[in-house]
Design a protein around this motif. Sequence first.
Motif, PDB file in Angstrom:
ATOM      1  N   ALA A   1     -19.602 -10.200  26.309  1.00  0.00           N
ATOM      2  CA  ALA A   1     -19.655  -8.555  25.745  1.00  0.00           C
ATOM      3  C   ALA A   1     -20.155  -7.777  26.820  1.00  0.00           C
ATOM      4  O   ALA A   1     -20.758  -7.979  27.914  1.00  0.00           O
ATOM      5  N   LEU A   2     -19.495  -6.520  26.665  1.00  0.00           N
ATOM      6  CA  LEU A   2     -19.752  -5.247  27.517  1.00  0.00           C
ATOM      7  C   LEU A   2     -20.003  -4.104  26.653  1.00  0.00           C
ATOM      8  O   LEU A   2     -19.772  -3.956  25.655  1.00  0.00           O
ATOM      9  N   MET A   3     -20.843  -3.203  27.452  1.00  0.00           N
ATOM     10  CA  MET A   3     -21.648  -2.061  26.792  1.00  0.00           C
ATOM     11  C   MET A   3     -21.322  -0.975  27.694  1.00  0.00           C
ATOM     12  O   MET A   3     -21.611  -0.962  28.871  1.00  0.00           O
TER      13      MET A   3
ATOM     14  N   GLY B   1     -27.961 -11.327  25.746  1.00  0.00           N
ATOM     15  CA  GLY B   1     -26.853 -11.983  24.895  1.00  0.00           C
ATOM     16  C   GLY B   1     -27.035 -11.655  23.318  1.00  0.00           C
ATOM     17  O   GLY B   1     -26.224 -11.799  22.554  1.00  0.00           O
ATOM     18  N   GLY B   2     -28.185 -10.712  23.081  1.00  0.00           N
ATOM     19  CA  GLY B   2     -28.527 -10.297  21.814  1.00  0.00           C
ATOM     20  C   GLY B   2     -28.842  -8.802  21.616  1.00  0.00           C
ATOM     21  O   GLY B   2     -28.896  -8.177  20.462  1.00  0.00           O
ATOM     22  N   TYR B   3     -29.056  -7.999  22.723  1.00  0.00           N
ATOM     23  CA  TYR B   3     -29.571  -6.745  22.244  1.00  0.00           C
ATOM     24  C   TYR B   3     -29.051  -5.965  23.534  1.00  0.00           C
ATOM     25  O   TYR B   3     -28.938  -6.234  24.813  1.00  0.00           O
ATOM     26  N   CYS B   4     -28.823  -4.532  23.310  1.00  0.00           N
ATOM     27  CA  CYS B   4     -28.762  -3.507  24.080  1.00  0.00           C
ATOM     28  C   CYS B   4     -29.970  -2.586  24.259  1.00  0.00           C
ATOM     29  O   CYS B   4     -30.517  -2.365  23.318  1.00  0.00           O
ATOM     30  N   ILE B   5     -30.408  -2.484  25.605  1.00  0.00           N
ATOM     31  CA  ILE B   5     -31.608  -1.685  25.927  1.00  0.00           C
ATOM     32  C   ILE B   5     -31.019  -0.514  26.627  1.00  0.00           C
ATOM     33  O   ILE B   5     -30.699  -0.640  27.635  1.00  0.00           O
ATOM     34  N   ILE B   6     -31.521   0.773  26.202  1.00  0.00           N
ATOM     35  CA  ILE B   6     -31.245   1.894  26.927  1.00  0.00           C
ATOM     36  C   ILE B   6     -32.426   2.889  27.229  1.00  0.00           C
ATOM     37  O   ILE B   6     -33.217   3.043  26.119  1.00  0.00           O
ATOM     38  N   CYS B   7     -32.589   3.235  28.345  1.00  0.00           N
ATOM     39  CA  CYS B   7     -33.604   4.159  28.836  1.00  0.00           C
ATOM     40  C   CYS B   7     -33.027   5.603  28.490  1.00  0.00           C
ATOM     41  O   CYS B   7     -32.068   5.911  29.299  1.00  0.00           O
ATOM     42  N   CYS B   8     -33.388   6.352  27.731  1.00  0.00           N
ATOM     43  CA  CYS B   8     -33.079   7.797  27.507  1.00  0.00           C
ATOM     44  C   CYS B   8     -33.757   8.768  28.400  1.00  0.00           C
ATOM     45  O   CYS B   8     -34.730   8.746  28.677  1.00  0.00           O
TER      46      CYS B   8
END
Length: 410
Positions: free
Chosen positions: A333-335, A369-376
């Motif tokens: 997967a890519l994000m 493999g399970g989560y997207c983590i974004i620093c805003c």
Amino acid sequence: MSTTSSSSSRDGGDGGNGGAGEFEGPSQSRQRFNSAVWPEPFLEALATQVAIDAALSFGRLAAAPALFNLFQVCRTWRTVSQSDLLWQTLTRRIWHRNHLLHPSWHDEYIYRHRTARNFRVRRCLYTTLHFPPNDDNTNDSLSCRCLALSDYHLAAGFSDGSVRLFHLLTRLHLSTFHPHQRNHLGPFSRAVCGIFFTDNRVVFASLDGDIHVASVNVPGAPRRAHLGDVVTDGVLVDFTGVPNRAFHVRNGNTEELVFIGGTLTDPDAVTGWHLLTDLSEQVGRIRITSEDRAVAFTSSKVLVFDLRSQMILGEEEFVRRINVGAADAYDNALMFVNSRGVGNVREVGSLEEMCRFMARGGVIGCMNGGYCIICCSGGGVRVWELNHGQYLYSFRERVGDRTSALIADE
């Protein structure tokens, strides 16, 4: 993100085993079947298929309760749960782990499941890492540019070209690697732009194209494996940046150059040169995924590249710019996050959309493999579930609005 639930029974008294009700006792009204005729290899194959189907349909955490229900059919079926070969297969297929860090494959599977659930319920510990100052006391001007993780170590690359190695379990600083000195263009030409681990080595590259190799277990000066030529090849920004030379592929064992080519970064070639004097803009990012594929991002395009055949497997150009710092790829997967704050998750092979979510202000991002983590912008860190784009939570801690690097593993 670290696991803290090996002996805890918080959050509903589940003992960290993967959620309330996942390991409850069998219902007294459940129908029982005589399964004495079923051979053990067949039952192992059935259990494997049930777990994989559950993981594909409902996420990897769903595999454990599906197996639990299967093992409650009768005593014969429950005996299959003692097969370490079964847990080895499931750990490889579901968690993509091919070697043990724990006494058995059953223990390995449980550890991966518990840690993945910790990501979902915001169970974490955090530590500020400390390291000795440079001899010239210039630590105040250091900026961390990239991070890399292995099973036991964390490597942090800085704007002065140094890489500091930490032990994950103890959080202690182990060693600092400094690049070989030479004449350079611009104050940031030595800034670290890429790190990866291979066996007992840590390999890091700088913007001027130099690649160094250091031993994880034997402290000492790193070896320069490649002398960069910034005039010919352009600035190394995870991948190179002058026309028709976007990708440089090297054999990881022999260190020989096996391919040069590609036009991905042609529109950004001039922008890449600005990094030698100003590190504020990110031009490109590349991630190596499963099946020897590389996923490359610029602000206007994503491209999937086969490392063995050197063929482009897929590419897409965007109408709206994407934030390269918030783009990442992991496994299949890519994000990425575009200029309107829309996060998008795609399947690597087909670039087919898996889900999308709103991540306004997302400047730095990573995924596992399970989560997207974004620093805003503003310093907040938010987490989304990968398969359906469900927003989960924000970190209680504010990490600051100048975050420059973020990484996660399983």
